[in-house]
Design a protein around this motif. Sequence first.
Motif: not given
Length: 152
Positions: A77-104
């Motif tokens: 998993w990873s939690l990131s903030r959006v670097d607004q200096t490189l990519t001004p965006s309406r998004w502020t955060h990106v929350w990513e995960q990996e699962y063994a399968d879609v049921q997880g």
Amino acid sequence: MTAKRTPAAIASGAGLPEPLDTVALAPVRGGYVPLRGPRVKRTLLLAVRPGTPGALVGQLEADLMAMPEHISTIRSWSLSRVDQTLTPSRWTHVWEQEYADVQGLTGEYLGHPFHWTCVDRWFDGEIPGAGIVEPRLVHVFRWSREPVLTSR
């Protein structure tokens, strides 16, 4: 990505069509769990409401980063903030995960009590003092044959 190349420049250099929305990630924290074989990679882009006090943003981030301690199906998993200096965006955060399968993802993750009691409140505008995330989100997931989130 180096600081000299934006995500849009990387996509263009790879021959991809012009992206509609790109974000440069400034990692906050992540966890790597080895997982053999295919997996499901999930990404959530969210925007914290403008003017939200930093202490509340910190509590949201802490609750997101605590999820893997409670929800066993979250692998890397990873939690990131959006670097607004490189990519001004309406998004502020990106929350990513990996699962063994879609049921997880669609089972334990979305239905877990920690998700509903500690995390979901940040997304509910009707909860006074907690609904700090804008209602518009991007939630995508896909299969991957190999790790996407790796140890740093």
